[in-house]
Design an enzyme around this catalytic site. Sequence first.
Site, PDB file in Angstrom:
ATOM      1  CG  ASP A  84      -0.203   0.047   2.550  1.00  0.00           C
ATOM      2  OD1 ASP A  84       0.727  -0.755   2.726  1.00  0.00           O
ATOM      3  OD2 ASP A  84      -0.552   0.893   3.399  1.00  0.00           O
ATOM      4  CD  GLU A 145       4.271   0.875   7.147  1.00  0.00           C
ATOM      5  OE1 GLU A 145       4.938   1.207   8.129  1.00  0.00           O
ATOM      6  OE2 GLU A 145       3.920   1.691   6.272  1.00  0.00           O
TER       7      GLU A 145
HETATM    8 ZN   LIG Z   1       6.844   2.520   4.163  1.00  0.00          ZN
END
Ligand SMILES: [Zn+2]
Length: 386
Positions: A84, A145
């Site tokens: 992501d 994340e």
């Molecule tokens: Zn990163």
Amino acid sequence: MTVSINEGFLTQTLVDIVQIDSSNPSLTPNSPGEREAAEYIANLLEKIGLEVEITEPAADRFNVVGVLKGSGGGRSLMLNGHIDTVGVEDMAEPFSGAIRDGKLYGRGSADMKGSLASMLAATKAIVDSGVQLKGDLILTFVADEEYASIGTADIAKRYTADAAIVTEPSHFDIIIAHRGFIWYDIEVLGRAAHGSQFDLGIDANLRMGRLLAELDKLEQELRARPPHPLAGPPSLHAAILNGGTEISTYAAHSRLQLERRTAPGETEEQATAELQAIIDKLSAEDESFKAQISTTLVRHPFEISPDAEIVQLAEKIVTGHLGFKPKRSAMAGWTDAQLLDAAGIDSILLGPIGEGFHAAEEWVDLQSVIDLAAILADITVEFCGT
Ligand SMILES: [Zn+2]
């Protein structure tokens, strides 16, 4: 031994992944998330010859895991990177993948699609070289994340390894520590009354002011404590305040959302006790002072011994490739490495050179991505054994 990196494959893979929008829908509503990039990566891993699994740590969010099975008797190594990215607002060329002066541009190029391409190219180089690893190489490409790390949290439950490298861009520093953080919700309770009725009203906002004054002292005290040698001192900030309802009404509630950054070695219990002690002191001074504290998110600090084998091995291999001993340092922010480390996997962060994370212009240094691939391949061969 040294395996050779296919630079054409690496560059094309990086351009392809940058051109796929994988911005995190928890940060930017209606953005696509990991699906398309995960499918692209899974397809490549299968072509290289790995066992591949796509999992959904939450609805419509995707992790990809590729395992290069060892022949047995060796140690396993996990490589981890997030698929992501943050949003693309204000970016002139978020998905161009254009290369100018040795830099590849686009959202996520540095944070951290360059690293994903390095992981794939390192694995392809090992397979193409004909080397048979003894231990497993486990590649984990994860979701989310940039928001709540649901991807690596799920990986830590399903997979283990003898060591892990999270390939966040570190300019080839070996990251062996970082601070954690705790989010607190503190509610100061007053009593609503008409603005004329000072004898009935209890002003939650003014009482919050007393709390803020004490927090200001605590904040200065935290930053005066002996700092962690790499990660620095603990800190806090009063991030969000809400209190009161109408101009002619005593505020019945005043709410503070507070973030406390914890240094390696500090615990949640200690940090919470410091805040509770302030509340207890203010209550003892004035019985109309009432406040409740709750914890809404805890991310623990991270630290690995510089003597750990994965640290020593990474230093040796980076030195061999780049011709200088890499710095041991701390990441400014919290990372997924802490989740893997807490699951019992010795973890470090090591990644390429880039700039503009979360900014309007982001790039990764292409040579550094090639170097990272070669470094990862050599670490894998030595750690997993042949
Ligand atoms: Zn990163």
